[in-house]
Design an enzyme around this catalytic site. Structure first.
Site, PDB file in Angstrom:
ATOM      1  N   LYS B  56       0.800  -1.222   0.000  1.00  0.00           N
ATOM      2  CA  LYS B  56       0.000   0.000   0.000  1.00  0.00           C
ATOM      3  C   LYS B  56       0.833   1.273   0.000  1.00  0.00           C
ATOM      4  O   LYS B  56       0.328   2.360  -0.304  1.00  0.00           O
ATOM      5  CB  LYS B  56      -0.997  -0.028   1.151  1.00  0.00           C
ATOM      6  N   SER B  82      -8.111  -0.027   7.984  1.00  0.00           N
ATOM      7  CA  SER B  82      -7.968  -0.965   9.097  1.00  0.00           C
ATOM      8  C   SER B  82      -6.508  -1.066   9.532  1.00  0.00           C
ATOM      9  O   SER B  82      -6.180  -1.806  10.439  1.00  0.00           O
ATOM     10  CB  SER B  82      -8.462  -2.348   8.679  1.00  0.00           C
ATOM     11  N   GLU B 208      -9.982 -14.513  -2.720  1.00  0.00           N
ATOM     12  CA  GLU B 208     -10.875 -13.898  -1.731  1.00  0.00           C
ATOM     13  C   GLU B 208     -11.102 -14.818  -0.548  1.00  0.00           C
ATOM     14  O   GLU B 208     -11.026 -16.034  -0.670  1.00  0.00           O
ATOM     15  CB  GLU B 208     -12.235 -13.597  -2.398  1.00  0.00           C
ATOM     16  N   GLY B 211     -17.165 -15.882   1.499  1.00  0.00           N
ATOM     17  CA  GLY B 211     -18.240 -14.939   1.772  1.00  0.00           C
ATOM     18  C   GLY B 211     -18.206 -13.686   0.905  1.00  0.00           C
ATOM     19  O   GLY B 211     -19.124 -12.879   0.920  1.00  0.00           O
ATOM     20  N   ASP B 213     -17.882 -13.694  -2.522  1.00  0.00           N
ATOM     21  CA  ASP B 213     -18.706 -14.003  -3.696  1.00  0.00           C
ATOM     22  C   ASP B 213     -18.469 -13.047  -4.854  1.00  0.00           C
ATOM     23  O   ASP B 213     -19.413 -12.515  -5.449  1.00  0.00           O
ATOM     24  CB  ASP B 213     -20.203 -13.978  -3.326  1.00  0.00           C
ATOM     25  N   SER B 312       1.298  -9.815  -0.236  1.00  0.00           N
ATOM     26  CA  SER B 312       0.935  -8.393  -0.196  1.00  0.00           C
ATOM     27  C   SER B 312       1.490  -7.636   0.999  1.00  0.00           C
ATOM     28  O   SER B 312       1.743  -6.436   0.904  1.00  0.00           O
ATOM     29  CB  SER B 312      -0.582  -8.259  -0.266  1.00  0.00           C
TER      30      SER B 312
END
Lengths: 324, 324
Positions: B56, B82, B208, B211, B213, B312
Site C-alpha cells: 500500500k 484498518s 478472496e 463470503g 462471492d 501483499s
C-alpha cells in the site's frame, strides 16, 4: 603459510563462475529503523533466502562441482555438520546426482535432520563432540570411498562462501564494514578474501557468541585457544564451534579486521525477533548475531558508516518462539 | 463507464515514474517445494518487503505526490483504514512533509495503530462499520481541509498498486497467471490494468476469503451483492471488505480474469506458516491467500504453468502465532 591473495581470490572467482547458475543472488534489504537506531546506513544481505535457507549452499555446491570436475566418476560425498552445512551438501549432491552422507551430532534439531533427509542424504548420528564428528566422517569416507567436504576448513568451501563478498560489494560497492557471524570461519575467511581484493577499505568483522575469544588470537596471529576443540554453550547452534579452522584462521589473520564483536544469547534472540518484525524475514538465532551488533547501544560510537550485515540463514522452527 | 485502457495504463506508468525513487523494487522468490506441490513454476512477489511492510506504500505515495503536484499548498491528507493503508499514507505524508489523519475502526490491532503513529500521523477511532469509517473521514476532510486518499477506490491509489504489475512482468515476463489477494480491489484492478497492456495473456485472478462471492458479480459485469457494505468474518483482517469499490469493480469487470479463488481461514493460516518456514519471509495472514491457492490440492489441475503470487504484506505481531 597462507596462499597469495591472487591465488585465493582466483578460487573465489572460480567458485562464482561455477555456482552462479544454481545459486540465488540474494537481495539486500534496508530499514529506516535500523538506520535510526544505529545512526548509520545498514544493508542486510539475505542469505536466509539462499537455496536451502542458508549461505552454506554456496560452499557446498562449489566443492561438489569442483570435485566432480577433477573426478567425474566420484560416487558420493560425506561431511559432519550440526545441520546447515549437511543440508546444503545434501542439496548440492542431489543437484549433481551423487550420494551424500551427513554425520550429525546427537541433539541436532529434528527439523534440520528432516531437511537433510528431504534432499535424499543418509544421516548418521554420532556423539556431540567435534572429535567424534571428524572421526566418524573420516571413517565413512575411507570405507565408502566418498569425498569429504568439511563444513568450513576447506579452500573450496570457503571460496564458495566468499562469493557473498563479491555480490554484496557489487550491490553496495563502498561498504565500510561487513559484519559476519562466525563459527569455524569459512564464511568470514571467504568474504575477507573477496573484500581484500575488491575493496580493501571494507573491514570484515566477525561477530561471535560469548566464549569464543577470537580477538586475542587474531591480534597475536596465533591460536591462543587452550584445550581440545569444543562447542560453546550458546543458544546460537550454528555458531557454537569455539576455535577457527586450521585453514580459515591464517587467512583471517591476514585479511579479516582485527576487530571482533561479541554478542550475548539474549541480544541475539532480541535481534532475531526484531528482524522478523521489522525486516519481515525469518532468520535463525545465529543469523541475527550481526543484527544484534547494529542494534546495540555501543555500536552508535562506531566510526564506520555504511555497514553490511550478513543474515546467514533462516532454518528454524516457527512453532516455538525463542522470545516467549 | 470505464476509462480506455490507454488512459488507465498511462496512470500506472505515471505512478511508476513518480514513486520509483522512494519505493523498493521488491524481490521475487522461488521455491522448489512450492513447484513440486503445485506441479508448476511459482514466483512469489515480496511486497511484504516493501516500505511500511505492505504494497500500500505504492498507492498512498502516488496519491500524495500527485495531489501535491496539483496543489503544492496542500496541508494534509486523511483516510480511513484498518491499518495497512493508514500506515502507508502516514509514511507517504511524512516523506512529503504534510500532515496525516487516519480513521481506524475499533478493534484494529495495537501494532498497526502504533505504526501509524510512528510515522507521525494522528489516529481517530470510529465504529467498525464501513459506513462509519467513510463518514468520519469525510467530516475530517471537510473540517480540516485535508485531501481524502481512499484506501482503494481511487484512480491514483490503484494506479500506484498497478506498478507491481509492471515490475513482476519485467521480472518474469511470461507469467500465465497472477494471484492477488483481494479486498476492495485496488491491488487487483491496478495489476489487471498493467497486465492487460504489458502481457494480455497473463490472467490476473483475485483470491478472496469465504463470503465475498466476487465471481458471480464479475461474470455478470454487475454488482450482485445485496445489503449494505459489510466486513467478512474472516481472520484475514486486511481483506475483510466484502464488496469491491465503485471505481475498482468496473475496471476488474473489464481487465481481471473471471476466475476467482476462494480460500478458508484455516488454509490461509497454514499457508502463512508454510511461507515463514519455507520462503523465510514473514507474511501476514491475508497476504498468504495466494500461497494457500498454490498449495491446495485443486490447483494441481490448473492449466496455467507460470504463476505469480503477490505476497501483499508482512505486518503482524510475532509474539503470538496464529497456528498455535
Amino acid at each position: 603459510m597462507v596462499e597469495e591473495l591472487d591465488n585465493l581470490f582466483a578460487l573465489v572467482e572460480a567458485a562464482e563462475r561455477r555456482i552462479r547458475p544454481f545459486i540465488i543472488e540474494t537481495p539486500v534489504l534496508t530499514n529506516e529503523d535500523a538506520n535510526a537506531i544505529s545512526g548509520k546506513q545498514i544493508f542486510f544481505k539475505c542469505e536466509n533466502l539462499q537455496k536451502t535457507g542458508v549461505f552454506k549452499a554456496r560452499g557446498a555446491l562449489n566443492a561438489v562441482l569442483a570435485h566432480l570436475e577433477k573426478n567425474p566418476e566420484l560416487k558420493g560425498v560425506v561431511t559432519h555438520s550440526s545441520g546447515n552445512h549437511g543440508q546444503a551438501l545434501a542439496w548440492a549432491a542431489k543437484r549433481c546426482g551423487i550420494a551424500c552422507t551427513v554425520v550429525v551430532p546427537e541433539g541436532t534439531s529434528p527439523a534440520k535432520i528432516g531437511l537433510i533427509k528431504k534432499y535424499g542424504a543418509e544421516c548418521v548420528i554420532c556423539e556431540p563432540t567435534p572429535t567424534a564428528r571428524k572421526e566418524t566422517c573420516a571413517k565413512i569416507a575411507k570405507e565408502q570411498g566418498k569425498q569429504e567436504v568439511p563444513p568450513y576448513d576447506d579452500l573450496l568451501v570457503l571460496a564458495g562462501q566468499g562469493t557473498i563478498g563479491l555480490e554484496i560489494l557489487r550491490q553496495v560497492p563502498d561498504l565500510d564494514m561487513i559484519l559476519v557471524p562466525i563459527s569455524g570461519g569459512g564464511l568470514t575467511s571467504g568474504i575477507s578474501i573477496a573484500a581484500a581484493r575488491v575493496n580493501p577499505k571494507t573491514q570484515v568483522c566477525p561477530v561471535e557468541p560469548v566464549g569464543k575469544d577470537l580477538q586475542p588470537s587474531l591480534e597475536a596471529n596465533a591460536r591462543l585457544w587452550t584445550g581440545p576443540p569444543q562447542f560453546l554453550p550458546s543458544i546460537a547452534d550454528a555458531i557454537r564451534i569455539q576455535q577457527a579452522g586450521d585453514i580459515t584462521f591464517p587467512i583471517m589473520c591476514q585479511y579479516t579486521a582485527k576487530k571482533v564483536f561479541t554478542v550475548k544469547d539474549d541480544d541475539m534472540i532480541k535481534a532475531m525477533k526484531w528482524s522478523w518484525e521489522n525486516l519481515k524475514v525469518v532468520v535463525e538465532v545465529s543469523s541475527a548475531a550481526g543484527v544484534a551488533v547494529v542494534l546495540s547501544e555501543g555500536f552508535r560510537s562506531e566510526t564506520a558508516q555504511k555497514i553490511g550485515v550478513i543474515l546467514s540463514g533462516g532454518n528454524c522452527l516457527v512453532d516455538k518462539l525463542m522470545w516467549n
